[in-house]
Design a protein around this motif. Sequence first.
Motif, PDB file in Angstrom:
ATOM      1  N   TYR A 114       0.939  -1.127  -0.132  1.00  0.00           N
ATOM      2  CA  TYR A 114      -0.039   0.122  -0.108  1.00  0.00           C
ATOM      3  C   TYR A 114       0.903   1.328  -0.098  1.00  0.00           C
ATOM      4  CZ  TYR A 114      -3.740  -3.090   1.110  1.00  0.00           C
ATOM      5  OH  TYR A 114      -4.701  -4.182   1.139  1.00  0.00           O
ATOM      6  N   GLU A 115       0.264   2.241  -0.734  1.00  0.00           N
ATOM      7  CA  GLU A 115       1.425   3.467  -0.963  1.00  0.00           C
ATOM      8  C   GLU A 115       1.188   4.275   0.362  1.00  0.00           C
ATOM      9  OE1 GLU A 115      -0.382   5.511  -4.437  1.00  0.00           O
ATOM     10  OE2 GLU A 115       1.132   3.936  -5.626  1.00  0.00           O
ATOM     11  N   MET A 116       0.216   4.392   1.189  1.00  0.00           N
ATOM     12  CA  MET A 116       0.075   5.403   2.102  1.00  0.00           C
ATOM     13  C   MET A 116      -0.230   4.532   3.552  1.00  0.00           C
ATOM     14  SD  MET A 116      -1.886   8.284   0.242  1.00  0.00           S
ATOM     15  CE  MET A 116      -3.105   7.315  -0.434  1.00  0.00           C
ATOM     16  N   SER A 117       0.135   5.098   4.705  1.00  0.00           N
ATOM     17  CA  SER A 117      -0.306   4.580   5.925  1.00  0.00           C
ATOM     18  C   SER A 117      -0.429   5.481   6.905  1.00  0.00           C
ATOM     19  CB  SER A 117       0.640   3.092   6.205  1.00  0.00           C
ATOM     20  OG  SER A 117       1.985   3.623   6.480  1.00  0.00           O
ATOM     21  N   TRP A 118      -1.039   5.112   8.108  1.00  0.00           N
ATOM     22  CA  TRP A 118      -1.465   5.950   9.323  1.00  0.00           C
ATOM     23  C   TRP A 118      -1.307   4.780  10.675  1.00  0.00           C
ATOM     24  CZ3 TRP A 118      -3.536   7.001   4.788  1.00  0.00           C
ATOM     25  CH2 TRP A 118      -3.450   8.125   4.131  1.00  0.00           C
ATOM     26  N   GLU A 119      -0.994   5.668  11.443  1.00  0.00           N
ATOM     27  CA  GLU A 119      -0.955   4.700  12.620  1.00  0.00           C
ATOM     28  C   GLU A 119      -2.490   4.935  13.133  1.00  0.00           C
ATOM     29  OE1 GLU A 119       0.822   6.121  16.767  1.00  0.00           O
ATOM     30  OE2 GLU A 119       2.688   5.403  15.532  1.00  0.00           O
ATOM     31  N   LEU A 120      -2.892   3.965  13.859  1.00  0.00           N
ATOM     32  CA  LEU A 120      -4.197   3.912  14.559  1.00  0.00           C
ATOM     33  C   LEU A 120      -4.062   4.145  16.195  1.00  0.00           C
ATOM     34  CD1 LEU A 120      -5.787   1.203  13.076  1.00  0.00           C
ATOM     35  CD2 LEU A 120      -6.387   3.319  12.398  1.00  0.00           C
ATOM     36  N   GLY A 121      -4.729   5.313  16.678  1.00  0.00           N
ATOM     37  CA  GLY A 121      -4.634   5.421  17.910  1.00  0.00           C
ATOM     38  C   GLY A 121      -3.127   5.720  18.632  1.00  0.00           C
ATOM     39  N   ARG A 122      -3.029   5.180  19.664  1.00  0.00           N
ATOM     40  CA  ARG A 122      -1.504   5.198  20.197  1.00  0.00           C
ATOM     41  C   ARG A 122      -1.020   4.026  19.843  1.00  0.00           C
ATOM     42  NH1 ARG A 122      -4.966   7.114  24.290  1.00  0.00           N
ATOM     43  NH2 ARG A 122      -4.625   4.911  25.417  1.00  0.00           N
ATOM     44  N   GLU A 123      -0.494   3.769  18.923  1.00  0.00           N
ATOM     45  CA  GLU A 123       0.040   2.436  18.263  1.00  0.00           C
ATOM     46  C   GLU A 123      -0.634   1.242  18.538  1.00  0.00           C
ATOM     47  OE1 GLU A 123       4.008   2.185  20.020  1.00  0.00           O
ATOM     48  OE2 GLU A 123       4.687   4.111  19.318  1.00  0.00           O
ATOM     49  N   PHE A 124      -2.027   1.464  18.130  1.00  0.00           N
ATOM     50  CA  PHE A 124      -2.765   0.428  18.303  1.00  0.00           C
ATOM     51  C   PHE A 124      -3.103  -0.620  16.970  1.00  0.00           C
ATOM     52  CE2 PHE A 124      -5.554   2.920  21.643  1.00  0.00           C
ATOM     53  CZ  PHE A 124      -4.751   2.692  22.446  1.00  0.00           C
ATOM     54  N   GLY A 125      -2.444   0.097  15.765  1.00  0.00           N
ATOM     55  CA  GLY A 125      -2.355  -0.640  14.604  1.00  0.00           C
ATOM     56  C   GLY A 125      -2.215   0.280  13.521  1.00  0.00           C
ATOM     57  N   ILE A 126      -2.450  -0.178  12.360  1.00  0.00           N
ATOM     58  CA  ILE A 126      -1.868   0.521  11.169  1.00  0.00           C
ATOM     59  C   ILE A 126      -3.301   0.467  10.091  1.00  0.00           C
ATOM     60  CG2 ILE A 126      -0.566   0.414   9.246  1.00  0.00           C
ATOM     61  CD1 ILE A 126       1.584  -0.557  10.795  1.00  0.00           C
ATOM     62  N   PHE A 127      -3.574   1.563   9.299  1.00  0.00           N
ATOM     63  CA  PHE A 127      -4.372   1.738   8.461  1.00  0.00           C
ATOM     64  C   PHE A 127      -3.504   2.114   7.328  1.00  0.00           C
ATOM     65  CE2 PHE A 127      -6.810   4.301   5.318  1.00  0.00           C
ATOM     66  CZ  PHE A 127      -7.640   3.684   4.892  1.00  0.00           C
ATOM     67  N   ALA A 128      -3.552   1.461   5.898  1.00  0.00           N
ATOM     68  CA  ALA A 128      -3.035   1.476   4.592  1.00  0.00           C
ATOM     69  C   ALA A 128      -3.872   1.314   3.786  1.00  0.00           C
ATOM     70  CB  ALA A 128      -1.847   0.359   4.626  1.00  0.00           C
ATOM     71  N   THR A 129      -3.447   2.214   2.516  1.00  0.00           N
ATOM     72  CA  THR A 129      -4.485   2.481   1.398  1.00  0.00           C
ATOM     73  C   THR A 129      -3.641   2.938   0.263  1.00  0.00           C
ATOM     74  OG1 THR A 129      -6.636   3.136   0.679  1.00  0.00           O
ATOM     75  CG2 THR A 129      -5.232   5.108   1.892  1.00  0.00           C
ATOM     76  N   GLY A 130      -4.067   2.818  -1.112  1.00  0.00           N
ATOM     77  CA  GLY A 130      -3.629   3.198  -2.140  1.00  0.00           C
ATOM     78  C   GLY A 130      -2.576   2.362  -2.647  1.00  0.00           C
ATOM     79  N   GLY A 131      -2.753   2.238  -3.936  1.00  0.00           N
ATOM     80  CA  GLY A 131      -1.341   1.422  -4.840  1.00  0.00           C
ATOM     81  C   GLY A 131      -2.293   0.731  -5.810  1.00  0.00           C
ATOM     82  N   GLY A 132      -1.297   0.526  -6.927  1.00  0.00           N
ATOM     83  CA  GLY A 132      -1.999  -0.103  -8.120  1.00  0.00           C
ATOM     84  C   GLY A 132      -1.937  -1.633  -7.956  1.00  0.00           C
ATOM     85  N   SER A 133      -1.398  -2.334  -7.041  1.00  0.00           N
ATOM     86  CA  SER A 133      -1.161  -3.750  -7.004  1.00  0.00           C
ATOM     87  C   SER A 133      -2.028  -4.310  -5.701  1.00  0.00           C
ATOM     88  CB  SER A 133       0.414  -4.106  -6.665  1.00  0.00           C
ATOM     89  OG  SER A 133       0.559  -3.517  -5.421  1.00  0.00           O
ATOM     90  N   VAL A 134      -3.020  -3.449  -5.210  1.00  0.00           N
ATOM     91  CA  VAL A 134      -3.747  -3.717  -4.328  1.00  0.00           C
ATOM     92  C   VAL A 134      -5.220  -3.864  -4.515  1.00  0.00           C
ATOM     93  CG1 VAL A 134      -2.096  -3.202  -2.279  1.00  0.00           C
ATOM     94  CG2 VAL A 134      -3.940  -1.390  -2.937  1.00  0.00           C
ATOM     95  N   GLY A 135      -5.481  -3.879  -5.703  1.00  0.00           N
ATOM     96  CA  GLY A 135      -6.870  -4.007  -6.296  1.00  0.00           C
ATOM     97  C   GLY A 135      -7.983  -3.153  -5.526  1.00  0.00           C
ATOM     98  N   GLY A 136      -7.635  -1.791  -5.287  1.00  0.00           N
ATOM     99  CA  GLY A 136      -8.656  -0.799  -4.862  1.00  0.00           C
ATOM    100  C   GLY A 136      -8.936  -1.256  -3.407  1.00  0.00           C
ATOM    101  N   THR A 137      -8.200  -1.919  -2.832  1.00  0.00           N
ATOM    102  CA  THR A 137      -8.495  -2.087  -1.234  1.00  0.00           C
ATOM    103  C   THR A 137      -7.796  -1.271  -0.186  1.00  0.00           C
ATOM    104  OG1 THR A 137      -6.629  -3.798  -1.079  1.00  0.00           O
ATOM    105  CG2 THR A 137      -9.082  -4.688  -2.017  1.00  0.00           C
ATOM    106  N   SER A 138      -8.073  -1.368   0.905  1.00  0.00           N
ATOM    107  CA  SER A 138      -7.506  -0.762   1.933  1.00  0.00           C
ATOM    108  C   SER A 138      -7.038  -1.874   3.072  1.00  0.00           C
ATOM    109  CB  SER A 138      -8.235   0.539   2.696  1.00  0.00           C
ATOM    110  OG  SER A 138      -8.170   1.389   1.659  1.00  0.00           O
TER     111      SER A 138
END
Length: 171
Positions: A114-138
Motif C-alpha cells: 500500500y502506498e500510504m499508511s497511518w498509525e491508529l490510536g496510540r500505536e493500536f495498529g495501522i491503516f494503509a491504502t492506495g497503490g496499483g497492486s492492491v486492487g482498490g482495497t485498503s
Amino acid sequence: MENPSHLFALHAESSEHRPAVPDADLYAPPQLDGALSSDGDVPEEWDGTSPRLVIRGENHSQEANGAAAFVDWLNVTFKFSPTSTTSITELDSRLREAFGFGLSRNRKRGHLNYEMSWELGREFGIFATGGGSVGGTSFLSISGTGCTAVKDWKAVYELLQALQARITRVV
C-alpha cells in the motif's frame, strides 16, 4: 520412570515433589484465603498477597456467551480508494465511532504494497491504502493492544459489515 532424586526435593509440608531450587518458597503455589467459586476456578475472596489465578480464554462478562472469543489481533481488507482528504476524514470518523480510536499519525510511507499508511490510536495498529497492486482495497490491522482498547465490538462488527470487509487474520 522415576525422577532423579538430586533434581527434586520433598516439600516440607506435603508429600508433593518439586524441583530443588534456591528459595523454593518463591515458587510455591499461592495460598488462597477465600473459598473457590462455584465453578472452582476463581477465588471468591482474594487476600491481595498472591497473584490472581489465571484462567485461559477469560470472559469478563457476567453473562455466559458460548460464541464469545478473545481477539488478540485483527487484520481486514475492504474496498476503499481515497479520492480526497474528505474521504479519509469520513473513514477516520467511522473508525472512531466503532473502535473508540482512529487515524493518528501519518507514517509518511507505505505498508505491505500500500502506498500510504497511518498509525491508529496510540500505536493500536495501522491503516494503509492506495497503490496499483492492491486492487482498490485498503488494509486495517489492529494489534493486541488495539484489540484491548476497542470500546464496542458490536459496533466494530457493524462497521466491518458496512464496509464489506474481509477478515484476513484473526488471532
